[in-house]
Write a protein that holds these residues in place. Structure first.
Motif, PDB file in Angstrom:
ATOM      1  N   ALA A 136     -10.109 -31.064  -3.196  1.00 15.93           N
ATOM      2  CA  ALA A 136     -10.205 -30.615  -4.580  1.00 15.93           C
ATOM      3  C   ALA A 136     -10.043 -31.742  -5.581  1.00 15.93           C
ATOM      4  N   ARG A 137      -9.177 -32.711  -5.295  1.00 14.41           N
ATOM      5  CA  ARG A 137      -8.849 -33.736  -6.291  1.00 14.41           C
ATOM      6  C   ARG A 137      -9.645 -35.024  -6.128  1.00 14.41           C
ATOM      7  N   LEU A 190      -1.246 -36.116   1.653  1.00 17.55           N
ATOM      8  CA  LEU A 190      -1.828 -34.997   0.919  1.00 17.55           C
ATOM      9  C   LEU A 190      -2.557 -34.067   1.877  1.00 17.55           C
ATOM     10  N   THR A 191      -2.519 -32.797   1.582  1.00 16.91           N
ATOM     11  CA  THR A 191      -3.190 -31.811   2.434  1.00 16.91           C
ATOM     12  C   THR A 191      -4.711 -31.956   2.297  1.00 16.91           C
ATOM     13  N   ARG A 195      -6.904 -29.720   1.781  1.00 18.73           N
ATOM     14  CA  ARG A 195      -7.424 -28.929   0.657  1.00 18.73           C
ATOM     15  C   ARG A 195      -7.238 -29.686  -0.661  1.00 18.73           C
ATOM     16  N   ARG A 196      -6.084 -30.338  -0.822  1.00 18.40           N
ATOM     17  CA  ARG A 196      -5.833 -31.080  -2.059  1.00 18.40           C
ATOM     18  C   ARG A 196      -6.720 -32.316  -2.151  1.00 18.40           C
TER      19      ARG A 196
END
Length: 289
Positions: A200-201, A193-194, A196-197
Motif C-alpha cells: 500500500a505504501r 513492514l508487513t 500489505r503495508r
C-alpha cells in the motif's frame, strides 16, 4: 585562439543554442496543445457556448454550402451546419475515449497487478492470456467483440476498452516487477513492514504513478479507434453528431463536398496529437520531478 579551440567553442555554442531552442519549441507545442485541450473541454462541457444552435437542425435549401462566414465549416447534404455538429460531437467523442480508456486501464491494472504480485501460476496464466490477445491487432479484437454483441456506441466503447487492456496490463506488470525489486522495497522488508503495508505504501504508489501518462496517451488512441468503428458503421449511427459518423457520411461526397470529411477528420487528428503532446509533457515533468 587556435583553429581547434575556435571550432570547439563554436560547436559548444551551437549545442547550447540548440539546447535552448529545443525547450522553447517544446514549450510552444505544449502551450498550443493546452489551448486546443481547453477548447475541446469547453466544447464538450458547454457546446452551446461555443456553437449555439441545433446540430440536428436541417435546412435543405442550404445543403452542400462550402465554408463561409455564415457556415464556418460549410454544410452537409441536409443543410446542417458542420461547425455546430463538430463542436457538439466533441462531447460524444471525448466521452467514448475517456470511458474506453477507463475500461482498458481498469482491466489492465487488475491483470497486471495479479500477475506481478502473485507470480507463479497466476503470472504464467495471465501472460499466456495476454499473448493470445496480443496475437490479434487491437482494432480486429474490437471488431470481434462488436461481431458478437452487435454494433452501437456502448458496444464500441467496451470493445475499444477491451482491445487496449492487454497493452496496459503488460506495462503495469513490468512496472510492478521493477518496483518490487527496488532498494526501497527491500529496505522496507528488512525493517519488518508487513507485505500489505509495503504494497500500500511503497509498491502501488510507485507503480500506479505512470497511469496518468498512460491515460492521457490512451484517450487519443481510444478516440481514433472509436471513430474508426463509427466510420465503418459499427459505432454511432447517422445523423448523430459524432466525428466518426460524420466522416462516414462525408465519404460519399468527398469529391464534391470535401469539407464534410475534412473538418471532422481535422478534429480527430488535433485531439490525438493534443493528447499525445500533453501525455509526453506529463511524462517529462514526472521524470524530472
Amino acid at each position: 585562439m587556435s583553429d581547434l579551440e575556435l571550432q570547439a567553442e563554436l560547436g559548444l555554442g551551437a549545442r547550447r543554442q540548440g539546447a535552448t531552442r529545443r525547450p522553447r519549441r517544446i514549450a510552444v507545442a505544449e502551450g498550443l496543445a493546452g489551448a486546443v485541450a481547453l477548447f475541446l473541454v469547453l466544447s464538450a462541457v458547454m457546446p452551446q457556448l461555443v456553437a449555439p444552435g441545433d446540430p440536428l437542425a436541417i435546412d435543405p435549401l442550404q445543403a452542400f454550402q462550402p465554408p463561409s462566414l455564415p457556415h464556418w465549416f460549410g454544410t452537409d447534404e441536409s443543410g446542417r451546419d458542420l461547425y455546430t455538429r463538430v463542436v457538439h460531437g466533441t462531447g460524444n467523442s471525448l466521452l467514448i475515449g475517456v470511458l474506453a480508456t477507463t475500461i482498458g486501464l481498469g482491466l489492465g491494472v487488475l491483470l497486471g497487478t495479479l500477475a506481478g504480485m502473485l507470480g507463479g501460476f497466476v503470472d504464467f496464466t495471465v501472460n499466456r492470456v495476454l499473448e493470445v490477445l496480443f496475437a490479434f491487432p487491437g482494432l480486429l479484437l474490437a471488431l470481434l467483440v462488436i461481431l458478437i454483441y452487435g454494433p452501437g456506441v456502448a458496444t464500441a466503447t467496451i470493445a475499444v476498452g477491451l482491445s487496449t487492456a492487454p497493452g496496459y496490463a503488460r506495462i503495469i506488470r513490468a512496472q510492478l516487477v521493477q518496483v518490487r525489486s527496488s532498494a526501497f522495497v527491500e529496505a522496507a522488508t528488512v525493517q519488518g513492514l508487513t507485505p500489505r503495508r509495503i504494497l500500500a505504501r511503497h509498491i502501488l504508489p510507485n507503480t500506479l504513478a505512470p497511469l496518468l501518462v498512460l491515460a492521457t496517451l490512451g484517450v487519443g488512441q481510444a478516440i481514433v479507434w472509436a471513430t474508426a468503428l463509427s466510420y465503418l458503421g459499427l459505432g454511432a449511427q447517422p445523423p448523430a453528431a459524432e466525428w466518426g459518423a460524420m466522416l462516414s457520411a462525408g465519404r460519399t461526397y468527398i469529391t464534391s463536398a470535401w469539407w464534410m470529411s475534412f473538418f471532422p477528420g481535422l478534429f480527430i487528428v488535433l485531439t490525438a496529437v493534443t493528447a499525445t503532446t500533453l501525455g509526453r509533457a506529463i511524462e517529462r515533468r514526472m521524470r524530472h520531478a
